[in-house]
Design an enzyme around this catalytic site. Structure first.
Site, PDB file in Angstrom:
ATOM      1  CB  THR A  42      -0.971  -0.007   1.203  1.00  0.00           C
ATOM      2  OG1 THR A  42      -0.244  -0.250   2.400  1.00  0.00           O
ATOM      3  CG2 THR A  42      -2.024  -1.079   1.019  1.00  0.00           C
TER       4      THR A  42
ATOM      5  CB  THR B  52      -3.406  -3.779   6.912  1.00  0.00           C
ATOM      6  OG1 THR B  52      -4.751  -3.623   7.300  1.00  0.00           O
ATOM      7  CG2 THR B  52      -3.151  -5.267   6.732  1.00  0.00           C
TER       8      THR B  52
ATOM      9  CG  ASN C 232       0.138   8.888   8.811  1.00  0.00           C
ATOM     10  OD1 ASN C 232      -0.565   8.042   8.292  1.00  0.00           O
ATOM     11  ND2 ASN C 232       1.392   8.665   9.173  1.00  0.00           N
TER      12      ASN C 232
ATOM     13  CE  LYS D 151       0.251  -3.534   3.207  1.00  0.00           C
ATOM     14  NZ  LYS D 151      -0.849  -2.743   3.957  1.00  0.00           N
TER      15      LYS D 151
ATOM     16  CD  GLU E  67       2.484   5.523   7.000  1.00  0.00           C
ATOM     17  OE1 GLU E  67       2.202   6.006   8.098  1.00  0.00           O
ATOM     18  OE2 GLU E  67       1.651   5.184   6.156  1.00  0.00           O
TER      19      GLU E  67
END
Lengths: 398, 398
Positions: B158, B191, B393, B180, B271
């Site tokens: 993703t 996830t 985010n 992932k 991230e």
């Protein structure tokens, strides 16, 4: 007006030279009585700074009379935390010096009647000569004016951008206070300090009960970033100078109202925040369950970032809510509604109204979570997570 | 090589059209046997997506034979979470279609032998015509090549920036996997999904035991931002095609080693992160106590910001450590040492070596906390908190 609003109190806020900036860094609040009731609530952190230990000993009667104190001295610039036995000695010496300096007004005053609070960098010893010189200046500057209260509120600031104070005038008595902190935290300079003064005639047990209950429902329900300080302290001093004895209910309500207002000022000044977020859980089986669920949701960095981006991201509310253990807060996920700024975007476990209709522009963001499991409710306040927060906390070096 | 490294497995990763970008978005892994052992561990979130419910039902025997499955289909683009009864029906229909499509190789295959995983935006229904067309393409593309395994690892991404896969070659058998996730989370796309395949001869009980134990010590000890997904799934499929039966110890060690490596790749791709942070607590009374303490420290945004700023801020370690309840992890704060990248900056409750000697430039940051309370240890991995995290985010809109 804040700590000097109630009759019987004098205050000072001066620049002792503890801060390199030359800003005010030393505050003093003196209760001239007739009562000298003092109670407090403190951080539940197991690592506590020397001044917190001192205050606990003073109020528990191990340094003087239990639940009694005449003065509070508060310094910014150093938290006096993780400073070992030397830090303990410095706190005791500070209290002793203030007691001596106040001897003219209060003959025979002992160190055990003086409370001490510190805020600033962890692990840096206090500059004692500077602090003790400053204490003399502060005593000489004591006044019962609004200006003096404001100066004290200014002297306890660290990364706060504004002094924070408030006052309530009740029926024949008053209560006021000052607070510092930027959402329970600051870079290295983590700490919330709060001093409340009242001229009500109140005994120590009633004062402690009111303060503990109010703190649990106000400042303890602010969760700016989940970080708890080693120095958090809330003190309440009562002079009895009004001669008025409020009912227990009225006194408790006033303390909670005042501490709630002061707490909201912490949220409004939280580091880097652009939105204040009220997370209210309703329909829980108990207030504790509601608070636990609201606190869990308030800890989601993903949600806090979404609010910063003005995105009414109910998925991040629901996925975080699901991490609350069933034993702590029972509910059926299929019965949950989530309402953001008045729009029920998630209803009974599925899509609700159009999220595009949610107005996310106000600074205050209201997230209401209806569990449909009971009748209890609680609200926890937090802030959004912004570039400003990262800048303050990553780029700042102690 | 990853899911196709072990004998008996084929895989595919194709672009079905679920992602607007046109990137690969549908992966399929098929176990051609002879065994069809399948076990899993899932999110402990109380709000779970339809595919997680489906997998639990399949593996518990409510949809077919317990602990058996022939295939896993995984889509990115939609998490199929909070999608109501329609989402449940979509998952069941996906499994049924894959079973039908695999009928040539595995005659009579039922939906209850097909596992389903989804990752992507919460609250958005699957585009079923596109998904079912893609399933046919995926079945037609199945191969046992390294390229096919790599394509599958790519199709489950993703906000991952790189596909994540690894393989171990043991004595006569192999184990490999793909994973992932970007540190247990992603914007709306939260996830972690992981599929591990092995050609060892292993029974379901031993496989479940090894997987549960390995997950608890690896991926469950990653705490990038405290957010837990509604879809987290780790599956382990065993074909027995090697004919080799490893000892329970060897099998367990291999699963833990592989899952540990895969987990580290999640951390490395978290991230916005610029530092991976290993928080190791030693000298705890139990491993659970050590893990709880390490997990608590890993949740400090203040600490994570400090590491982003390359500041060895032990004050933020200690103040966060102090919030661990005594009942959970007993220790004496005066006996604690904190070592950052090899330098003991805090020793026995007071200042240690000069913090300026700590080299904070490596991506991997090691924070070692010695409690001196017992002999148990645990490590939790997290990341620093950066402007990049906030950008991904806050500025991303689902």
């Amino acid at each position: 007006m804040s700590v000097t609003a109630a009759a019987g109190f004098r205050a000072a806020g001066i620049s002792a030279g503890l801060k390199e900036s030359g800003s005010r860094d030393l505050a003093l609040v003196v209760n001239d009585g007739p009562l000298d009731v003092a109670v407090g609530v403190f951080t539940s952190n197991r690592v506590v700074a020397a001044p917190v230990r001192w205050c606990r000993e003073v109020l528990s009667g191990r340094r003087g009379d239990a639940d009694r104190a005449r003065a509070v001295i508060l310094n910014s610039g150093s938290a006096n935390a993780c400073t070992g036995p030397g830090g303990e000695a410095d706190t005791a010496a500070t209290a002793a010096r203030v007691a001596e300096l106040l001897g003219d007004a209060h003959p025979g005053l002992q160190a055990g009647s003086v409370l001490v609070c510190s805020t600033g960098v962890i692990g840096v010893p206090l500059d004692m000569p500077t602090l003790l010189d400053g204490a003399a200046t502060a005593v000489a500057s004591l006044q019962d004016s609004a200006e003096a209260g404001h100066a004290a509120a200014t002297a306890i600031m660290t990364t706060d951008t504004v002094p924070k104070e408030d006052t309530l005038r009740l029926d024949g008595w008053s209560i006021g206070g000052m607070i510092k902190g930027v959402g329970m935290l600051a870079p290295g300079l983590a700490t919330m300090l709060c001093v409340i003064t009242t001229d009500a005639v109140i005994d120590a047990d009633a004062a402690q009960s009111a303060l503990s209950r109010a703190a649990a429902r106000t400042v303890n329900r602010i969760n700016s970033d989940g970080c708890m300080s080693t120095n958090d302290t809330v003190l309440l001093l009562a002079s009895g100078a009004s001669g008025t004895t409020p009912t227990t209910e009225d006194f408790g309500a006033a303390v909670q109202e005042l501490l709630g207002r002061l707490g909201r000022r912490l949220v409004a000044d939280a580091e880097g925040a652009t939105h204040d977020i009220a997370i209210t859980v309703t329909g829980a089986v108990t207030e504790a369950a509601a608070e636990a669920a609201a606190r869990t949701v308030s800890a989601s960095n993903l949600l806090k970032c979404a609010i910063a981006g003005e995105d009414p991201n109910w998925g991040r509310v629901i996925s975080q809510l699901g991490t609350v253990p069933e034993s702590v807060c029972p509910f059926d996920p299929e019965a949950v509604d989530v309402t953001i700024n008045g729009v029920t975007v998630f209803r009974h476990g599925a899509l609700g109204e159009d999220r595009d209709t949610v107005d996310m522009t106000p600074r205050e963001t209201r997230i209401d979570i209806a569990l449909s499991a009971g009748d209890a409710a609680a609200t926890v306040w937090t802030n959004d997570l912004t570039h400003g927060y990262v800048t303050i906390n990553a780029d700042y070096t102690t």
